[in-house]
Design an enzyme around this catalytic site. Structure first.
Site, mmCIF file in Angstrom:
data_model
loop_
_atom_site.group_PDB
_atom_site.id
_atom_site.type_symbol
_atom_site.label_atom_id
_atom_site.label_comp_id
_atom_site.label_asym_id
_atom_site.label_seq_id
_atom_site.Cartn_x
_atom_site.Cartn_y
_atom_site.Cartn_z
ATOM 1 N N CYS A 257 -71.077 -26.535 75.976
ATOM 2 C CA CYS A 257 -69.927 -27.101 75.248
ATOM 3 C C CYS A 257 -69.409 -28.410 75.832
ATOM 4 O O CYS A 257 -69.366 -29.423 75.128
ATOM 5 C CB CYS A 257 -68.800 -26.080 75.218
ATOM 6 S SG CYS A 257 -69.327 -24.513 74.545
ATOM 7 N N ARG A 325 -78.151 -23.484 79.612
ATOM 8 C CA ARG A 325 -78.101 -24.730 78.854
ATOM 9 C C ARG A 325 -77.223 -25.763 79.576
ATOM 10 O O ARG A 325 -76.114 -25.463 79.976
ATOM 11 C CB ARG A 325 -77.560 -24.479 77.441
ATOM 12 C CG ARG A 325 -78.570 -23.795 76.552
ATOM 13 C CD ARG A 325 -77.984 -23.484 75.194
ATOM 14 N NE ARG A 325 -76.941 -22.480 75.272
ATOM 15 C CZ ARG A 325 -76.164 -22.123 74.254
ATOM 16 N NH1 ARG A 325 -76.309 -22.716 73.084
ATOM 17 N NH2 ARG A 325 -75.250 -21.193 74.388
HETATM 18 C C1 UGA Z 1 -65.683 -23.922 77.391
HETATM 19 C C2 UGA Z 1 -64.149 -23.796 77.226
HETATM 20 O O1 UGA Z 1 -63.571 -23.331 78.451
HETATM 21 C C3 UGA Z 1 -63.795 -22.834 76.087
HETATM 22 O O2 UGA Z 1 -62.384 -22.816 75.899
HETATM 23 C C4 UGA Z 1 -64.478 -23.340 74.810
HETATM 24 O O3 UGA Z 1 -64.209 -22.499 73.715
HETATM 25 C C5 UGA Z 1 -65.978 -23.390 75.053
HETATM 26 O O4 UGA Z 1 -66.247 -24.295 76.125
HETATM 27 C C6 UGA Z 1 -66.631 -23.892 73.774
HETATM 28 O O5 UGA Z 1 -66.389 -25.031 73.374
HETATM 29 O O6 UGA Z 1 -67.299 -23.096 73.090
HETATM 30 P P1 UGA Z 1 -67.606 -22.500 78.591
HETATM 31 O O7 UGA Z 1 -68.482 -23.684 78.336
HETATM 32 O O8 UGA Z 1 -68.108 -21.157 78.247
HETATM 33 O O9 UGA Z 1 -66.189 -22.663 77.824
HETATM 34 O O10 UGA Z 1 -67.307 -22.461 80.159
HETATM 35 P P2 UGA Z 1 -66.118 -22.889 81.137
HETATM 36 O O11 UGA Z 1 -65.627 -21.690 81.826
HETATM 37 O O12 UGA Z 1 -65.120 -23.731 80.457
HETATM 38 O O13 UGA Z 1 -66.915 -23.784 82.204
HETATM 39 C C7 UGA Z 1 -67.535 -25.012 81.839
HETATM 40 C C8 UGA Z 1 -68.090 -25.696 83.072
HETATM 41 O O14 UGA Z 1 -67.046 -26.145 83.931
HETATM 42 C C9 UGA Z 1 -68.988 -24.797 83.940
HETATM 43 O O15 UGA Z 1 -70.081 -25.560 84.389
HETATM 44 C C10 UGA Z 1 -68.062 -24.390 85.082
HETATM 45 O O16 UGA Z 1 -68.748 -24.043 86.271
HETATM 46 C C11 UGA Z 1 -67.260 -25.673 85.259
HETATM 47 N N1 UGA Z 1 -65.947 -25.447 85.904
HETATM 48 C C12 UGA Z 1 -64.979 -24.735 85.275
HETATM 49 C C13 UGA Z 1 -65.687 -26.031 87.140
HETATM 50 O O17 UGA Z 1 -66.567 -26.712 87.743
HETATM 51 N N2 UGA Z 1 -64.463 -25.882 87.699
HETATM 52 C C14 UGA Z 1 -63.472 -25.162 87.089
HETATM 53 O O18 UGA Z 1 -62.361 -25.064 87.660
HETATM 54 C C15 UGA Z 1 -63.740 -24.573 85.859
#
Ligand code: UGA
Length: 424
Positions: A257, A325
Site C-alpha cells: 500500500c 510485496r
Molecule cells: C497500511 C495502512 O496502515 C492501513 O491503514 C491501510 O488501510 C493499508 O495500508 C492499505 O492501504 O490497504 P499495511 O500496508 O498493511 O497498512 O501495513 P502498516 O502496518 O501500515 O505498515 C506499512 C509499512 O510501514 C511496513 O513496512 C511497516 O514495517 C512500516 N512501519 C510501520 C514502520 O517502519 N514503522 C512504524 O512505526 C509503522
C-alpha cells in the site's frame, strides 16, 4: 438489519471485508477469477496469513452467511450491495492501473439489481467513482466510495473496531444505505463527496508514510549527535498532537500500500497541477533508508560485501503477515547482493526461495559462516533465539538490527558487536 452483499475480489481486502461483513450478520457472496482459490476457500482453506480470519470465515460459512463463487457475474444477481475489492496495481508511470476495476464493473453491469449500490473499496485515484459509473452505464445504480483502513496482520481487528468509516457519495440515500451496513460497529461515520473520500484514503496513507520517514530521518540525526531514537520518539509521542503510533524507526516502509499509494498521490497531484515535493521527499528518505541499512551491514562485514556471506532474518514487509510485496527486507537484500554479498535468509512465514534469495528453514542455519547477521523484519521469535547458538554459527559476532528489535545489552554481554537504527 442483515443485507445481501457481494464482494468482488478475494485478496486481503476483499476476503477480510467479506468475512467481517458476514461475521456481523450480513449474507455475503465473495467472487474471484481464480478457480483454484475459490475451491480452496469453499473448503475453508485461506490463501493468506491473517490473524483471526480463518475462524470468522469458518464460523460465517457454517452459519450459511458466507460463500465463494467463480466470476463476478455469478455473485451479484440478487445483491443490494456490491463491493469492488480488486487490485489497483501501480502502472509504469506511477499512476494506479484501473483496468481490473473497469473490467469488473463492465462484467457485473448487466446482472445488477435495479437500485443496487456498487461500492469502491479498492484504493483508487480521485475521480474513480466516476470511472466506475461510466463503465457500469447503469443510471439506476449508485456508485459510492468507501475506502478501507485495514492493516495487514490486524485487518480483522481493524475492520471490526474502525477509527472511522468514510463514505463518499453524491446520492445521500445511497450513503445512508451503505452506512447502515456498519451500524453495529459503533464507529464514527463520515459522509462526504466521492473525491474527498478517495483523497482521505491517499492522504492518510501518505501521512503515515511521512511519519515513518520523519522518524527514520530523526534516527539518522540521533546517530550523528549521539542521541537515542527510542527515547526521542517516546518523548515526542507523549505530545497528544503527535501520538506514539507509527513512529517506530526501521528499514524503511514497504508493503502493498504505502509505496504504491504514495507514488500514486504524487502522480494525482501532478496531473492536477500541484507538485507534491513534501511527499516526494518522504519517498526519497525511504529509498535512502534502504541504503543506510546496506551501509551498516557493509561496515559490520568489515568494509566490503564482495564475496561476503551475510545472514538475513526476515523477508516479509512486516511481522505477522506472509506478504513480501514491496518488502524493505527484499529490497535491502537485493542491494546487498548487488554489492557482491552472498545472502541466505530465514523468515518464519516464508518456506521457499524468493526473488533470487536462498531461504533456509532455520534461523541458526542461515548464520553458518556469515560475516554478519541483519535483522530485517520484527518477528517476535527473533527476540527469543539462543544467542550462543547464533554466535557459534556466525563467523563473526556482528549484528545489524534494522528493527531495533533485539535486546542490545544482552547481545553485547554475549560478545556481539550490535548496531541498531538511531541508537548506539
Ligand atoms: C497500511 C495502512 O496502515 C492501513 O491503514 C491501510 O488501510 C493499508 O495500508 C492499505 O492501504 O490497504 P499495511 O500496508 O498493511 O497498512 O501495513 P502498516 O502496518 O501500515 O505498515 C506499512 C509499512 O510501514 C511496513 O513496512 C511497516 O514495517 C512500516 N512501519 C510501520 C514502520 O517502519 N514503522 C512504524 O512505526 C509503522
Amino acid at each position: 438489519m442483515a443485507s445481501n452483499i457481494a464482494v468482488i475480489g478475494t485478496g486481503y481486502v476483499g476476503l477480510t471485508t467479506g468475512a467481517c461483513l458476514a461475521h456481523i450478520g450480513h449474507d455475503v457472496i465473495c467472487a474471484d477469477v481464480d478457480q483454484h482459490k475459490v475451491e480452496r476457500l469453499n473448503q475453508g482453506e485461506l490463501p493468506i496469513l491473517e490473524d483471526g480470519l480463518e475462524e470468522i470465515v469458518r464460523d460465517a460459512m457454517s452459519a450459511g452467511r458466507l460463500r465463494f463463487v467463480l466470476g463476478a457475474a455469478n455473485a451479484v444477481a440478487d445483491r443490494e450491495f456490491v463491493f469492488l475489492c480488486v487490485p489497483t496495481p501501480q502502472g509504469e508511470d506511477g499512476s494506479a492501473d484501473l483496468s481490473y476495476i473497469q473490467d469488473a464493473a463492465t462484467e457485473i453491469s448487466p446482472h445488477l439489481l435495479s437500485e443496487a449500490i456498487v461500492i469502491n473499496k479498492s484504493t483508487v485515484p480521485v475521480g474513480s467513482t466516476r470511472v466506475v459509473e461510466r463503465a457500469l452505464r447503469r443510471p439506476d445504480v449508485s456508485v459510492v466510495s468507501n475506502p478501507e483502513f485495514l492493516r495487514e496482520g490486524s485487518a480483522v481487528h481493524d475492520f471490526l473496531h474502525p477509527d472511522r468509516v468514510v463514505i463518499g457519495a453524491d446520492d445521500q440515500a445511497a450513503a445512508i444505505r451503505v452506512a447502515s451496513l456498519y451500524l453495529s460497529l459503533a464507529a464514527p461515520l463520515m459522509v462526504t463527496d466521492p473525491a474527498s473520500a478517495e483523497t482521505i484514503k491517499y492522504a492518510s496513507n501518505a501521512f503515515l508514510a511521512a511519519k515513518i520517514s520523519f522518524v527514520n530521518a530523526i534516527a539518522a540525526v540521533c546517530e550523528a549527535v549521539g542521541a537515542d531514537v527510542a527515547d526521542v520518539v517516546l518523548g515526542m509521542g507523549y505530545d497528544k498532537r503527535i501520538g506514539q503510533e507509527f513512529l517506530r524507526p526501521g528499514p524503511g516502509w514497504g508493503g502493498s500500500c504505502f509505496p504504491k499509494d504514495s507514488h500514486a498521490l504524487v502522480h494525482i497531484a501532478e496531473n492536477a497541477g500541484y507538485q507534491f515535493s513534501l511527499l516526494e521527499g518522504v519517498i526519497e528518505v525511504n529509498e535512502q533508508q534502504f541504503d543506510r541499512v546496506v551501509d551498516k551491514v557493509r561496515v559490520a562485514a568489515g568494509g566490503s560485501l564482495d564475496g561476503v556471506r551475510i545472514a538475513a532474518w526476515g523477508l516479509t514487509f512486516k511481522a505477522r503477515t506472509d506478504d513480501t510485496r514491496d518488502s524493505p527486507a527484499i529490497k535491502i537484500i537485493g542491494r546487498l547482493q548487488a554489492q557482491g554479498a552472498e545472502v541466505i535468509a530465514y523468515d518464519p512465514a516464508i518456506h521457499h526461495d524468493i526473488a533470487g534469495i536462498t531461504v533456509a528453514a532455520d534461523p541458526y542455519a542461515v548464520c553458518e559462516g556469515a560475516a554478519a547477521l541483519v535483522v530485517l523484519t520484527e518477528w517476535d521469535e527473533f527476540k527469543w533465539v539462543d544467542l550462543e547458538k547464533v554466535g557459534a554459527a556466525l563467523a563473526k559476532r556482528r549484528i545489524v538490527d534494522a528493527r531495533n528489535l533485539m535486546d542490545r545489552n544482552r547481545l553485547r554481554q554475549a560478545g556481539f558487536d550490535y548496531q541498531g537504527i538511531g541508537r548506539s
